[in-house]
Design a protein around this motif. Structure first.
Motif, PDB file in Angstrom:
ATOM      1  N   ALA A  47       2.499  67.247 -28.565  1.00 48.69           N
ATOM      2  CA  ALA A  47       3.577  66.290 -28.827  1.00 48.69           C
ATOM      3  C   ALA A  47       3.040  65.068 -29.549  1.00 48.69           C
ATOM      4  CB  ALA A  47       4.248  65.876 -27.513  1.00 48.69           C
ATOM      5  N   ASP A  87       5.669  61.658 -37.840  1.00 48.38           N
ATOM      6  CA  ASP A  87       6.507  60.497 -38.134  1.00 48.38           C
ATOM      7  C   ASP A  87       6.432  60.148 -39.620  1.00 48.38           C
ATOM      8  OD1 ASP A  87       3.825  59.851 -37.767  1.00 48.38           O
ATOM      9  OD2 ASP A  87       4.202  58.063 -36.550  1.00 48.38           O
ATOM     10  N   THR A  92       7.656  63.385 -28.503  1.00 44.24           N
ATOM     11  CA  THR A  92       8.474  64.447 -29.102  1.00 44.24           C
ATOM     12  C   THR A  92       7.613  65.693 -29.280  1.00 44.24           C
ATOM     13  OG1 THR A  92       9.871  62.873 -30.279  1.00 44.24           O
ATOM     14  CG2 THR A  92       9.861  65.137 -31.092  1.00 44.24           C
ATOM     15  N   GLY A 145      12.534  70.656 -26.958  1.00 48.50           N
ATOM     16  CA  GLY A 145      13.648  69.718 -26.949  1.00 48.50           C
ATOM     17  C   GLY A 145      15.019  70.357 -26.968  1.00 48.50           C
ATOM     18  N   ALA A 205       9.996  70.343 -32.792  1.00 43.74           N
ATOM     19  CA  ALA A 205      11.275  69.641 -32.649  1.00 43.74           C
ATOM     20  C   ALA A 205      11.445  68.543 -33.700  1.00 43.74           C
ATOM     21  CB  ALA A 205      11.394  69.041 -31.251  1.00 43.74           C
ATOM     22  N   PHE A 206      10.545  68.512 -34.688  1.00 41.82           N
ATOM     23  CA  PHE A 206      10.632  67.483 -35.724  1.00 41.82           C
ATOM     24  C   PHE A 206      11.355  67.982 -36.976  1.00 41.82           C
ATOM     25  CE2 PHE A 206       7.013  65.883 -33.293  1.00 41.82           C
ATOM     26  CZ  PHE A 206       7.203  64.506 -33.308  1.00 41.82           C
TER      27      PHE A 206
END
Length: 372
Positions: free
Chosen positions: A166, A142, A170, A51, A174-175
């Motif tokens: 992913a 999440d 996402t 990302g 990248a989290f």
């Protein structure tokens, strides 16, 4: 037994082709072999996979974890929540910075950290959560990020097995506060040896660049205490070649896994489960064997099918962790971890497999039947 002309199918097969060799030779002939333009180009290229985050190349996936924890200020007095069902490097990196490892149980379907177990493990000393995207399946980021935000915790993604995985679009890495990747030869892409750290924080990225290079940006102008964990330009050049091939290899792994899951019908073998919204990139194709796993593995080996257990001993039962915990009177309640360690077997899924290889794997697995 495999026929006389049927070669055993290896569980993993590192790819080193002419392009990789040519890239390495080109760098060697250039004379610029350490922390040069190839490393910078590799970091820039890998950034597209996470990302657009800052990327810092280092000499291994373990170094990536170690340095990221250091850059985030994790150290003595802190606790980091880690799955015990992982490679030891996940927990080792925490110990290396002087912090304490708190083990949490896994989700039985994905083999990744259970968000409920993470929530239950948080104490006033908790500083970070380390989800491991095991086998190439993304953790429940999440829910884990929501827990981290609620308790103001850092999140260190161990994505060493999950290049291009992913969740809900996402990419892993990248989290959280940062992500780490390994380029060991058996990973989905490699640089012979190496690692990468991704972060959205420019200051953390600068600190990482200092830490990997003896604490200096300018030669002999050391700003902090650092180490030598640099990536060579030879490794970076190989990594750049592999990075360009990664999309095709990933699609082939996913297709191979789909074939295996569709055609494996043995009732005592449970094929991988993919969570909703997850892009599983199958670093490993891991099944559960209900019955005598050792007997199943012996039959697969006899049939010429490579197989392995990742990981037969959970980290909390390894000597460096088990003995101190026993002396402290501490015991971890990790039933799903224990169950997975007793049942899992990984089968070949690498992109070098032919259609005939896939058929042989299915035939051998289905032949296990109920005879375990």
């Amino acid at each position: 037994m495999p026929s006389s002309n049927a070669q055993p199918i290896p569980a993993a097969r590192p790819v080193i082709g002419e392009e990789e060799i040519e890239a390495a030779v080109r760098v060697l002939r250039s004379g610029r072999v350490v922390q040069g333009p190839e490393v910078a180009a590799f970091e820039e290229g890998f950034s597209e996979l996470v990302g657009g985050r800052h990327c810092v190349a280092v000499n291994s996936g373990t170094s990536a974890l170690h340095l990221l924890l250091m850059a985030l200020g994790i150290g003595p007095g802190d606790e980091v929540i880690v799955p015990s069902f992982s490679f030891a490097a996940s927990a080792n990196s925490v110990r290396l910075v002087g912090a304490d490892v708190v083990f949490a149980d896994i989700d039985p379907d994905t083999y990744c950290l259970s968000p409920a177990a993470v929530e239950a493990a948080i104490t006033p000393r908790t500083a970070a959560i380390m989800p491991v995207h095991l086998y190439g399946h993304p953790a429940a980021m999440d829910r884990i990020m929501a827990i981290a935000d609620k308790h103001k915790l850092a999140v260190v993604e161990d994505a060493c097995q999950a290049h291009a995985a992913a969740l809900n679009g996402t990419p892993v890495g990248a989290f959280g506060s940062g992500g780490t990747f390994s380029f060991y030869p058996t990973k989905n892409m490699h640089s012979l040896e190496g690692g990468m750290i991704s972060t959205g924080d420019a200051e953390v990225a600068r600190t990482l660049r200092l830490l990997r290079n003896q604490g200096m940006e300018q030669r002999y102008a050391n700003e902090i205490v650092g180490a030598n964990m640099r990536m060579t330009d030879v490794s970076a050049a190989i990594g750049r070649v592999q990075l360009a091939k990664l999309p095709g290899w990933t699609e082939q792994r996913i297709a191979n896994a789909a074939y295996l899951s569709e055609h494996i019908t043995a009732s005592n073998v449970v094929t991988p489960i993919v969570a909703e919204g997850a892009r599983h990139i199958y670093h490993q194709y891991t099944v559960r064997v209900r019955g005598d796993r050792d007997a199943a593995m012996a039959k697969l080996t006899e049939a010429g099918i490579g197989n392995a257990v990742y990981y037969p001993t959970p980290i909390h039962r390894l000597k460096p962790y088990w003995e101190p915990d026993q002396k402290a009177g501490r015991d971890w309640d990790l039933p799903e971890t224990e169950r997975a360690a007793a049942e899992v077997v990984s089968l070949p899924v690498h992109p070098s497999l032919t259609e005939g290889d896939l058929e042989r794997i299915v035939t051998a697995v289905n032949a296990l039947g109920e005879n375990l």
